[in-house]
Motif scaffolding. Sequence first.
Motif, PDB file in Angstrom:
ATOM      1  N   GLN A   1       9.987  10.189   9.057  1.00  0.00           N
ATOM      2  CA  GLN A   1       8.767   9.413   8.824  1.00  0.00           C
ATOM      3  C   GLN A   1       7.530  10.307   8.931  1.00  0.00           C
ATOM      4  OE1 GLN A   1       8.285   6.068  11.480  1.00  0.00           O
ATOM      5  NE2 GLN A   1       7.171   4.900   9.929  1.00  0.00           N
ATOM      6  N   GLN A   2       6.576  10.057   8.028  1.00  0.00           N
ATOM      7  CA  GLN A   2       5.341  10.834   8.000  1.00  0.00           C
ATOM      8  C   GLN A   2       4.380  10.377   9.095  1.00  0.00           C
ATOM      9  OE1 GLN A   2       6.037  13.208   5.901  1.00  0.00           O
ATOM     10  NE2 GLN A   2       5.120  12.713   3.922  1.00  0.00           N
ATOM     11  N   ALA A   3       3.360  11.171   9.330  1.00  0.00           N
ATOM     12  CA  ALA A   3       2.343  10.815  10.319  1.00  0.00           C
ATOM     13  C   ALA A   3       1.604   9.533   9.937  1.00  0.00           C
ATOM     14  CB  ALA A   3       1.357  11.970  10.481  1.00  0.00           C
ATOM     15  N   ASP A   4       1.503   9.246   8.622  1.00  0.00           N
ATOM     16  CA  ASP A   4       0.788   8.034   8.189  1.00  0.00           C
ATOM     17  C   ASP A   4       1.657   6.784   8.234  1.00  0.00           C
ATOM     18  OD1 ASP A   4       2.505   8.415   6.047  1.00  0.00           O
ATOM     19  OD2 ASP A   4       0.923   8.593   4.529  1.00  0.00           O
ATOM     20  N   GLY A   5       2.929   6.922   8.657  1.00  0.00           N
ATOM     21  CA  GLY A   5       3.820   5.774   8.762  1.00  0.00           C
ATOM     22  C   GLY A   5       4.734   5.589   7.573  1.00  0.00           C
ATOM     23  N   GLY A   6       4.490   6.331   6.485  1.00  0.00           N
ATOM     24  CA  GLY A   6       5.318   6.197   5.299  1.00  0.00           C
ATOM     25  C   GLY A   6       6.413   7.243   5.231  1.00  0.00           C
ATOM     26  N   TRP A   7       7.130   7.224   4.116  1.00  0.00           N
ATOM     27  CA  TRP A   7       8.181   8.212   3.870  1.00  0.00           C
ATOM     28  C   TRP A   7       8.000   8.794   2.471  1.00  0.00           C
ATOM     29  CZ3 TRP A   7       9.203   4.086   7.010  1.00  0.00           C
ATOM     30  CH2 TRP A   7       9.940   4.322   8.186  1.00  0.00           C
ATOM     31  N   GLY A   8       8.398  10.041   2.299  1.00  0.00           N
ATOM     32  CA  GLY A   8       8.424  10.664   0.986  1.00  0.00           C
ATOM     33  C   GLY A   8       9.854  10.790   0.492  1.00  0.00           C
ATOM     34  N   TYR A   9      10.018  11.481  -0.621  1.00  0.00           N
ATOM     35  CA  TYR A   9      11.343  11.627  -1.231  1.00  0.00           C
ATOM     36  C   TYR A   9      12.240  12.532  -0.395  1.00  0.00           C
ATOM     37  CZ  TYR A   9      14.869  12.424  -4.878  1.00  0.00           C
ATOM     38  OH  TYR A   9      16.048  12.502  -5.576  1.00  0.00           O
ATOM     39  N   HIS A  10      11.652  13.553   0.222  1.00  0.00           N
ATOM     40  CA  HIS A  10      12.392  14.466   1.078  1.00  0.00           C
ATOM     41  C   HIS A  10      11.881  14.347   2.509  1.00  0.00           C
ATOM     42  CE1 HIS A  10      12.989  16.602  -2.885  1.00  0.00           C
ATOM     43  NE2 HIS A  10      14.233  16.544  -2.430  1.00  0.00           N
ATOM     44  N   PHE A  11      12.590  14.976   3.401  1.00  0.00           N
ATOM     45  CA  PHE A  11      12.236  14.972   4.819  1.00  0.00           C
ATOM     46  C   PHE A  11      10.803  15.473   5.002  1.00  0.00           C
ATOM     47  CE2 PHE A  11      12.127  16.708   9.118  1.00  0.00           C
ATOM     48  CZ  PHE A  11      12.813  15.756   9.858  1.00  0.00           C
TER      49      PHE A  11
ATOM     50  N   GLY B   1       5.911   1.624   9.351  1.00  0.00           N
ATOM     51  CA  GLY B   1       6.310   1.577   7.946  1.00  0.00           C
ATOM     52  C   GLY B   1       5.828   0.319   7.258  1.00  0.00           C
ATOM     53  N   ILE B   2       5.946  -0.815   7.947  1.00  0.00           N
ATOM     54  CA  ILE B   2       5.485  -2.082   7.373  1.00  0.00           C
ATOM     55  C   ILE B   2       3.976  -2.062   7.185  1.00  0.00           C
ATOM     56  CG2 ILE B   2       5.211  -4.543   7.868  1.00  0.00           C
ATOM     57  CD1 ILE B   2       8.044  -4.446   9.102  1.00  0.00           C
ATOM     58  N   ASN B   3       3.255  -1.514   8.152  1.00  0.00           N
ATOM     59  CA  ASN B   3       1.798  -1.416   8.006  1.00  0.00           C
ATOM     60  C   ASN B   3       1.416  -0.517   6.834  1.00  0.00           C
ATOM     61  OD1 ASN B   3       1.137  -3.157  10.076  1.00  0.00           O
ATOM     62  ND2 ASN B   3       1.102  -1.543  11.629  1.00  0.00           N
ATOM     63  N   TRP B   4       2.192   0.568   6.610  1.00  0.00           N
ATOM     64  CA  TRP B   4       1.899   1.439   5.463  1.00  0.00           C
ATOM     65  C   TRP B   4       2.030   0.645   4.163  1.00  0.00           C
ATOM     66  CZ3 TRP B   4       3.489   3.100   0.814  1.00  0.00           C
ATOM     67  CH2 TRP B   4       2.939   4.271   0.299  1.00  0.00           C
ATOM     68  N   LEU B   5       3.102  -0.138   4.035  1.00  0.00           N
ATOM     69  CA  LEU B   5       3.294  -0.938   2.822  1.00  0.00           C
ATOM     70  C   LEU B   5       2.183  -1.972   2.663  1.00  0.00           C
ATOM     71  CD1 LEU B   5       7.162  -1.492   2.872  1.00  0.00           C
ATOM     72  CD2 LEU B   5       5.878  -0.131   1.218  1.00  0.00           C
ATOM     73  N   ALA B   6       1.734  -2.546   3.769  1.00  0.00           N
ATOM     74  CA  ALA B   6       0.639  -3.516   3.694  1.00  0.00           C
ATOM     75  C   ALA B   6      -0.655  -2.852   3.238  1.00  0.00           C
ATOM     76  CB  ALA B   6       0.447  -4.186   5.054  1.00  0.00           C
ATOM     77  N   ASN B   7      -0.931  -1.670   3.769  1.00  0.00           N
ATOM     78  CA  ASN B   7      -2.188  -0.984   3.448  1.00  0.00           C
ATOM     79  C   ASN B   7      -2.194  -0.373   2.054  1.00  0.00           C
ATOM     80  OD1 ASN B   7      -3.225  -1.577   6.001  1.00  0.00           O
ATOM     81  ND2 ASN B   7      -2.366   0.287   6.900  1.00  0.00           N
ATOM     82  N   ASN B   8      -1.014  -0.102   1.484  1.00  0.00           N
ATOM     83  CA  ASN B   8      -0.934   0.540   0.167  1.00  0.00           C
ATOM     84  C   ASN B   8      -0.204  -0.349  -0.835  1.00  0.00           C
ATOM     85  OD1 ASN B   8      -1.904   3.470   0.855  1.00  0.00           O
ATOM     86  ND2 ASN B   8      -0.435   2.970   2.461  1.00  0.00           N
ATOM     87  N   PHE B   9      -0.315  -1.650  -0.635  1.00  0.00           N
ATOM     88  CA  PHE B   9       0.490  -2.577  -1.434  1.00  0.00           C
ATOM     89  C   PHE B   9       0.035  -2.614  -2.896  1.00  0.00           C
ATOM     90  CE2 PHE B   9       1.648  -6.601  -3.292  1.00  0.00           C
ATOM     91  CZ  PHE B   9       2.948  -6.770  -2.859  1.00  0.00           C
TER      92      PHE B   9
ATOM     93  N   VAL C   1       2.039  -4.128  -6.801  1.00  0.00           N
ATOM     94  CA  VAL C   1       3.218  -4.387  -7.624  1.00  0.00           C
ATOM     95  C   VAL C   1       3.033  -3.788  -9.009  1.00  0.00           C
ATOM     96  CG1 VAL C   1       3.914  -6.472  -6.389  1.00  0.00           C
ATOM     97  CG2 VAL C   1       2.314  -6.665  -8.317  1.00  0.00           C
ATOM     98  N   GLY C   2       1.849  -3.246  -9.273  1.00  0.00           N
ATOM     99  CA  GLY C   2       1.571  -2.649 -10.575  1.00  0.00           C
ATOM    100  C   GLY C   2       1.921  -1.185 -10.660  1.00  0.00           C
ATOM    101  N   GLN C   3       2.152  -0.560  -9.497  1.00  0.00           N
ATOM    102  CA  GLN C   3       2.520   0.852  -9.489  1.00  0.00           C
ATOM    103  C   GLN C   3       3.362   1.150  -8.256  1.00  0.00           C
ATOM    104  OE1 GLN C   3      -0.428   3.798  -8.452  1.00  0.00           O
ATOM    105  NE2 GLN C   3      -1.845   2.234  -7.670  1.00  0.00           N
ATOM    106  N   ASN C   4       4.079   2.261  -8.337  1.00  0.00           N
ATOM    107  CA  ASN C   4       4.824   2.798  -7.203  1.00  0.00           C
ATOM    108  C   ASN C   4       3.871   3.760  -6.511  1.00  0.00           C
ATOM    109  OD1 ASN C   4       6.626   3.968  -5.428  1.00  0.00           O
ATOM    110  ND2 ASN C   4       7.999   4.774  -6.998  1.00  0.00           N
ATOM    111  N   PHE C   5       3.157   3.249  -5.497  1.00  0.00           N
ATOM    112  CA  PHE C   5       2.059   4.011  -4.902  1.00  0.00           C
ATOM    113  C   PHE C   5       2.512   5.427  -4.554  1.00  0.00           C
ATOM    114  CE2 PHE C   5      -0.934   5.485  -1.782  1.00  0.00           C
ATOM    115  CZ  PHE C   5      -2.143   4.917  -2.163  1.00  0.00           C
ATOM    116  N   GLY C   6       1.734   6.391  -5.011  1.00  0.00           N
ATOM    117  CA  GLY C   6       2.064   7.801  -4.808  1.00  0.00           C
ATOM    118  C   GLY C   6       2.756   8.417  -6.001  1.00  0.00           C
TER     119      GLY C   6
ATOM    120  N   GLY D   1       0.611  -7.492   4.674  1.00  0.00           N
ATOM    121  CA  GLY D   1      -0.828  -7.642   4.753  1.00  0.00           C
ATOM    122  C   GLY D   1      -1.229  -8.995   4.197  1.00  0.00           C
ATOM    123  N   GLU D   2      -2.087  -8.984   3.202  1.00  0.00           N
ATOM    124  CA  GLU D   2      -2.558 -10.230   2.594  1.00  0.00           C
ATOM    125  C   GLU D   2      -1.725 -10.639   1.384  1.00  0.00           C
ATOM    126  OE1 GLU D   2      -5.888  -8.326  -0.443  1.00  0.00           O
ATOM    127  OE2 GLU D   2      -6.535  -9.280   1.401  1.00  0.00           O
TER     128      GLU D   2
END
Length: 770
Positions: A204-214, A265-273, A275-280, A306-307
């Motif tokens: 897991q990244q410092a921002d709470g998310g994950w990337g494709y690799h470690f 992780g859930i907060n990351w998805l809420a903050n970067n939600f 459905v129109g793109q795969n954020f990142g 989130g909302e």
Amino acid sequence: MSQTRGALFRLTLGLVVGSVALTVAGPRTADAAVTREEVERAIREGVRFLIKEQKENGSWQDYNDGRFKTGVTSLVTLALLTAGEKPDSPAILKAVAYLRGFRPGQLDSTYTIALQTMVFAGVAPEKDGNRILANVDWLERAQIRPDAAPSSRGAWPYGIGRHEGVDNSNSQYALLGLHAASEVGAAVNPEVWNLARSYWQGAQQADGGWGYHFRDQHSTASMTAAGVSSLVITGLRRYQGAEHIEGGTIHNCGKGGDNINLGRGINWLANNFSVGQNFGLGQQWRHYYLYGLERAGRLAGLRFFGEHDWYREGAEKLVHEQDRLSGFWRGGGGESPLLATSFALLFLSKGRAPVLVNKLVHGPRGDWNHDVDDVRNLVNLVSQDWKNLLTWQFVNPAEATVEDMLQAPIVFFNGHAEPVFTAVGERRLRVYVEQGGFIIADACCNSPIFHEGFLKLMKRVFPEEEYKLKPLSDDHPVWRAKHLLSPTAYPLWGIEHGCRTVVIYSPKDLSCFWNQLERSERDKQNTAILKAAKVGQNIIDYATGRELPADKLMAREVHDFKVDAPKRGALRIAKLEHPGDWNIAPLAIPNLMSVLSKPPLNFDVTISQKPLRPTDPNLIYYPLVYVHGRAAASFSKEDLDALRKHVDPGGGTIFADAACGSPAFDASFRRLAAELFPNNPLVPIPKDDELLSTRVYFDLKDAQYTKAAGGAKDYPQLEGVKINGHWSIIYSKYDIGCALERHSALDCKGYNYDSALRIAANIVIYSTLP
């Protein structure tokens, strides 16, 4: 659903570890315009496209020129199954026959073997048991072992020995395959779950998310969704906290907690939600991401990130993006139409799965969620028994509307401290029950403080003396709803409200045992855990009548039962008072009249009912009289004379039913009818009578009986007394009134809500005809 969608809807869960709070719902945006019918059409068209693309040998075109042989075939087959294709349909039979021709050694790909395992587990796990076990063995051997570097230890590459291909996407799908296998009984080495969980926590990244690799430089939405669902899946197999059970004793009860990584992780998805793109990643693998988003939301029990109501927003986007002519979805950045359509169908079909239980948030902070897996595990058990995917979610009655709460037929809560709801939350609990909802609660860790607090809460929610919380009787149907249990199995208490028990409460802990249902093999054999699971299943089967809840997009309507003044010319109904339990379903008629007042019927009606004795002189103003009950009803000679005069020559109509098919009421009403008109006996109303047809309004040939009444679809069994060519008495020995209150208990012999509504509407309309 409520129309007040601009209102703030903030729900902060009490899942706090250290100083990190998990926020799962915030200000709510307007409802997406997508309808249930649009989603169903999109699913049908997507299925049509996929079947059309199937090759003669049962396969579909492999991805990337055959690099992942059978992978696309497995994914498409899984999507078709999830979208409702039967295992014995021609397309599925051909696809599964094709997949059975490939063993793990012939595939040598984490993706393909995991997806193949998911198909075998979903079609015929008994027949394909050896194939599933062989795939589990391959996936276990493919996992990077403990002596490897932290950046790969516990993850999966593309195949056995291929360390250079380690990534979070392969690792996610390996876990999905193992999870599917374990759910149909295949044993998975516990160390596999432990290693995988450690890997995902470390990646897991410092921002709470994950990337494709470690620990990639940038987190992406698709991989963060994968991280959340992977933590939940591995968490189901590895206990978090100090709580454990030996024999029937709970040690360190309530000492557990939610995982800090999951919350971030859930907060990351809420903050970067979005459905129109795969954020990142923009449009790359967006449909792959949506399938991952669905899985994260469903497994974590979240309706909102989130909302954002993730399913409604995603469904709206997919419905409007589908190619209307061919039924496929166009992929981007590596997704072919076959892949994009499969992922879209998985999102639309799985994401709308019915919600069985809402787990209620209440104060003190965090006290409501000592056992993080209790409801999840119980719902999974019921899903397997009913052979239907069911879900659960968190809900705060202080913020959620009653319509939101009604998305599930059951709410559950427990705790150690006194349960604290706001005044608004307490009112919503009452209305939720009046609209057909059911409450389950238990004292976590047998807490006497929660017990006393729960008793006080129920007195506030149900202040009437007749709605007193008391121990369930030895002959209560909950003891035999699924498993035959002794009434001494658990000290269950209940509240009777109208036709049914609406609250079942256990002062002895149930949830801690439910929390262990998905633990070690030793725990699965623990007699105390098994008994608590049987009690939970019995309560749910009783509360629902084993009827599936509607899916997420089905609108829930809350009827307003305020007393309204009679209007000149408006249709009014009198409810007949009698010495028996004449008002056992107090909201049956208001429910019915509320529906009659709205499109497409648009009757001018008075919503409230008028309770009247037969001898009341005001009865003349009510041409339709409704009578029902569970106990025997008795009437005096004066009552009989008044009712006889009301019907003939008065021209009135009597509509009656036996609550839940009660034999006592049935016998007493037959006596009443015989005494009223001895020369005009009750006779069956013929199936071709206008009362049961569109000549009145609804065609009733497909009325749905409850399981207690046989579960068939057929004409309703109505009887009547005809006077001057008109059915002046219309009677049902099967329940209608309790069904109008959305009562669906397992012991109720009658009709389901929709059928009861149509039957009653026809009777009301018929009574107004000249």
